[in-house]
Design a protein around this motif. Structure first.
Motif, PDB file in Angstrom:
ATOM      1  N   GLU A 193       0.831  -1.204   0.000  1.00 13.75           N
ATOM      2  CA  GLU A 193       0.000   0.000   0.000  1.00 13.75           C
ATOM      3  C   GLU A 193       0.867   1.256   0.000  1.00 13.75           C
ATOM      4  O   GLU A 193       0.564   2.236  -0.686  1.00 13.75           O
ATOM      5  N   ALA A 194       1.979   1.227   0.755  1.00 10.97           N
ATOM      6  CA  ALA A 194       2.891   2.374   0.777  1.00 10.97           C
ATOM      7  C   ALA A 194       3.515   2.591  -0.597  1.00 10.97           C
ATOM      8  O   ALA A 194       3.658   3.736  -1.046  1.00 10.97           O
ATOM      9  N   VAL A 195       3.875   1.521  -1.275  1.00  6.29           N
ATOM     10  CA  VAL A 195       4.419   1.629  -2.637  1.00  6.29           C
ATOM     11  C   VAL A 195       3.356   2.187  -3.572  1.00  6.29           C
ATOM     12  O   VAL A 195       3.611   3.083  -4.383  1.00  6.29           O
ATOM     13  N   LYS A 196       2.135   1.674  -3.443  1.00  9.46           N
ATOM     14  CA  LYS A 196       1.021   2.093  -4.305  1.00  9.46           C
ATOM     15  C   LYS A 196       0.736   3.588  -4.141  1.00  9.46           C
ATOM     16  O   LYS A 196       0.445   4.286  -5.102  1.00  9.46           O
ATOM     17  N   ARG A 197       0.831   4.090  -2.920  1.00 11.66           N
ATOM     18  CA  ARG A 197       0.559   5.515  -2.653  1.00 11.66           C
ATOM     19  C   ARG A 197       1.759   6.399  -2.980  1.00 11.66           C
ATOM     20  O   ARG A 197       1.682   7.619  -2.812  1.00 11.66           O
ATOM     21  N   GLY A 198       2.870   5.811  -3.398  1.00 17.32           N
ATOM     22  CA  GLY A 198       4.044   6.603  -3.749  1.00 17.32           C
ATOM     23  C   GLY A 198       4.926   6.964  -2.577  1.00 17.32           C
ATOM     24  O   GLY A 198       5.835   7.762  -2.713  1.00 17.32           O
ATOM     25  N   LYS A 199       4.639   6.382  -1.423  1.00 15.95           N
ATOM     26  CA  LYS A 199       5.464   6.674  -0.246  1.00 15.95           C
ATOM     27  C   LYS A 199       6.795   5.921  -0.297  1.00 15.95           C
ATOM     28  O   LYS A 199       7.742   6.289   0.364  1.00 15.95           O
ATOM     29  N   LEU A 200       6.842   4.839  -1.049  1.00 16.54           N
ATOM     30  CA  LEU A 200       8.062   4.063  -1.269  1.00 16.54           C
ATOM     31  C   LEU A 200       8.227   3.851  -2.766  1.00 16.54           C
ATOM     32  O   LEU A 200       7.247   3.676  -3.474  1.00 16.54           O
ATOM     33  N   GLN A 201       9.442   3.840  -3.229  1.00 14.83           N
ATOM     34  CA  GLN A 201       9.712   3.569  -4.647  1.00 14.83           C
ATOM     35  C   GLN A 201       9.806   2.073  -4.864  1.00 14.83           C
ATOM     36  O   GLN A 201      10.483   1.374  -4.122  1.00 14.83           O
TER      37      GLN A 201
END
Length: 98
Positions: free
Chosen positions: A89-97
Motif C-alpha cells: 500500500e505504501a508503494v502504491k501511494r508513492g510513499k516508497l519507490q
C-alpha cells in the motif's frame, strides 16, 4: 538385547522363508512384476508441493526495533502477510519507490 545406540541390522529371510514369500506373491492376482520398461513409463499421480506462484515472494532479512516487531507479531498469525500488504500500500501511494 541391543542397546539403543546400536544400529539395527536387517533381517534376511532364509531360503525357505523367501520361497514362501515369492509363492505368496505369485499366487496374488493383484500383483505383477515391475519391469524396467514399466518403471520407465510410470509417472507420479500428482505433483508434490505447493503450486507455483504467479509472483513468487522474495526472502529478505531486515532489522527492526524489538518493540515494533513484538507489536506486529502480537497481532496474531498472518502478521507477515499483513506487513507485506502495508508495504504494498505504501508503494502504491508513492510513499516508497518500487
Amino acid at each position: 538385547m541391543a542397546k539403543h545406540n546400536e544400529p539395527r541390522k536387517p533381517v534376511v529371510p532364509t531360503a525357505a522363508e523367501d520361497g514362501a514369500i515369492q509363492a505368496g506373491i505369485a499366487a496374488d492376482p493383484d500383483t505383477f512384476e515391475v519391469t524396467q520398461e514399466v518403471l520407465a513409463r510410470m509417472q507420479p499421480l500428482r505433483k508434490v508441493g505447493r503450486p507455483k506462484m504467479e509472483r513468487p515472494k522474495a526472502l529478505m532479512t531486515m532489522r527492526v526495533d524489538a518493540d515494533v516487531l513484538e507489536s506486529i507479531k502480537s497481532s496474531g498469525d498472518g502478521w507477515q502477510t499483513r506487513v507485506n500488504a502495508l508495504l504494498r500500500e505504501a508503494v502504491k501511494r508513492g510513499k516508497l519507490q518500487a
